[in-house]
Design a protein around this motif. Structure first.
Motif, short mmCIF file in Angstrom:
data_model
loop_
_atom_site.label_atom_id
_atom_site.label_comp_id
_atom_site.label_asym_id
_atom_site.label_seq_id
_atom_site.Cartn_x
_atom_site.Cartn_y
_atom_site.Cartn_z
N THR A 53 0.86 -1.19 0.00
CA THR A 53 0.00 0.00 0.00
C THR A 53 0.89 1.24 0.00
N GLY A 54 0.37 2.38 0.43
CA GLY A 54 1.11 3.63 0.27
C GLY A 54 0.89 4.16 -1.14
N SER A 55 1.44 5.32 -1.46
CA SER A 55 1.18 5.90 -2.78
C SER A 55 2.07 5.33 -3.88
N SER A 56 3.22 4.75 -3.51
CA SER A 56 4.17 4.31 -4.55
C SER A 56 3.59 3.32 -5.56
N LEU A 83 1.09 -6.82 2.53
CA LEU A 83 2.28 -6.71 3.38
C LEU A 83 1.94 -6.45 4.83
N ASP A 84 0.89 -5.64 5.04
CA ASP A 84 0.69 -5.12 6.40
C ASP A 84 -0.72 -4.59 6.59
N TYR A 97 -5.85 -1.19 5.18
CA TYR A 97 -5.14 -1.53 3.95
C TYR A 97 -5.92 -2.53 3.10
N GLY A 149 7.10 -0.57 -1.45
CA GLY A 149 7.49 0.83 -1.43
C GLY A 149 8.56 0.97 -0.35
N ILE A 150 9.04 2.18 -0.16
CA ILE A 150 10.01 2.41 0.92
C ILE A 150 9.56 3.62 1.72
N GLY A 151 9.53 3.48 3.04
CA GLY A 151 9.18 4.60 3.90
C GLY A 151 10.33 5.60 3.97
N HIS A 155 11.64 2.10 6.09
CA HIS A 155 10.87 0.89 6.41
C HIS A 155 10.35 0.20 5.14
N GLY A 157 7.23 -2.60 4.23
CA GLY A 157 6.02 -2.96 4.95
C GLY A 157 5.90 -1.94 6.06
N THR A 178 6.75 7.89 10.68
CA THR A 178 5.80 7.17 9.82
C THR A 178 4.37 7.63 10.08
N ASN A 182 2.00 9.26 7.21
CA ASN A 182 0.73 8.65 6.82
C ASN A 182 -0.49 9.46 7.24
N LYS A 219 12.40 10.61 -1.90
CA LYS A 219 12.89 9.26 -1.65
C LYS A 219 14.38 9.10 -1.98
C1 GLP Z 1 3.44 2.83 4.38
C2 GLP Z 1 3.36 1.37 3.97
C3 GLP Z 1 4.60 0.92 3.24
C4 GLP Z 1 4.96 1.95 2.18
C5 GLP Z 1 5.29 3.25 2.83
C6 GLP Z 1 5.71 4.32 1.85
O1 GLP Z 1 4.00 3.02 5.63
N1 GLP Z 1 3.13 0.49 5.06
O2 GLP Z 1 4.38 -0.36 2.66
O3 GLP Z 1 6.06 1.49 1.44
O4 GLP Z 1 4.13 3.69 3.51
O5 GLP Z 1 4.61 5.02 1.40
P1 GLP Z 1 4.54 5.86 0.09
O6 GLP Z 1 4.58 4.89 -1.03
O7 GLP Z 1 3.21 6.56 0.17
O8 GLP Z 1 5.68 6.80 0.10
#
Ligand code: GLP
Length: 277
Positions: A53-56, A83-84, A97, A149-151, A155, A157, A178, A182, A219
């Motif tokens: 999930t997340g925007s990526s 993932l989570d 999610y 994606g990457i936080g 992070h 997940g 985080t 979010n 990022k």
């Molecule tokens: C959340 C999700 C991650 C995701 C991260 C990055 O915390 N649990 O899986 O990679 O956000 O979010 P974004 O893709 O919005 O930058």
């Protein structure tokens, strides 16, 4: 690890969708390719996707929806694991999610009922739910392709800095960073849950192909840490360096801090077409 630097986020989404399509079209019983068999689970089982999930990944999901709608790409034989999940959100909360994946992807495809599974953030017995989730992934034959994606704190997940590089699905507490990142998905910052259930870094490492998506200048620094820095629990995404089949798909902005960018470009440009990701 293969790092692919593309001109824009749309190209990242298309290449990620290509990798998913290639897996999905290989279908049932198509035999091994790359680093492992597709859908090595129960007889009749098909490919297993890992969804983030997340925007990526949103543009990738939009591209997959388009290919399903206009090009007949069928997901009827696909199963997927999330993932989570947040802990403690009401069952009808739009930011669960499971609800996000339903809205952004699953509802638009021809997946079979029950094909998508995520950790149950409302489970009364969280450790039992985590163990059951691990078992379900294993019973499905493991994840063939995991989108990630990457936080901003590195992070994967919801494995926050300090997570064991061998961790399995478990409850975690989100960092302030985080929760602030979010907060944009919630009406108030206070609404962002403090706890989550996430696949562990060890769980993620069992997937046969990891595809990390990162776009945008915000990022760039953390991508460089994860790809070119030391392997350390302080940057959970650096665990990707230990996996035999990783594709890191970046736009120019997210690749801006990489020291070996020219080398990655040379490798990708000279790659044989048959190889895929
Ligand atoms: C959340 C999700 C991650 C995701 C991260 C990055 O915390 N649990 O899986 O990679 O956000 O979010 P974004 O893709 O919005 O930058």
């Amino acid at each position: 690890m293969e790092v692919v630097i593309l001109p824009d986020p749309e190209s990242v989404a298309r290449l990620a969708a290509d990798a998913v399509e290639r897996l999905v079209r290989r279908g049932v019983g198509a035999g091994p390719e790359g680093s492992g068999p597709v859908g090595a689970g129960p007889v009749g089982a098909g490919p297993v996707l890992g969804l983030a999930t997340g925007s990526s990944p949103l543009a990738t999901y939009a591209e997959l929806r388009r290919r399903h709608r206009t090009e007949g790409l069928s997901f009827a034989h696909v199963r997927a694991f999330l993932l989570d999940e947040y802990v403690g959100l009401p069952a009808d909360h739009p930011q669960r999610y499971a609800a996000v994946i339903e809205r952004e992807l699953a509802a638009h495809l021809d997946l079979s009922p029950g094909a998508v599974r995520g950790p149950d953030g409302a489970a009364a017995d969280v450790p039992a739910e985590c163990a059951a989730y691990e078992a379900a992934i294993e019973e499905a034959g493991g994840v063939d392709l995991q989108l990630l994606g990457i936080g901003s704190d590195g992070h994967l997940g919801f494995n926050e800095p300090g997570s064991s590089l061998s961790s399995l699905t478990r409850i975690k507490t989100l960092t302030a960073v985080t929760r602030a990142d979010n907060a944009r998905f919630f009406a108030h910052a206070d609404e962002v849950p403090r706890h989550v259930i996430t696949q562990g870094l060890g769980t993620i490492r069992r997937a046969r192909h990891l595809v990390l998506l990162a776009t945008g200048a915000s990022k760039a620094a953390i991508v460089a840490d994860a790809v070119e820095g030391p392997v350390t629990a302080s940057c959970p995404a650096s665990v990707l360096q230990l996996h035999p089949h990783v594709s890191v798909l970046l736009d120019e902005a997210a690749a801006a801090d990489l020291t070996r960018a020219n080398y990655y470009r040379e490798v990708y440009t000279g790659k044989p077409a048959w190889q895929g990701l």
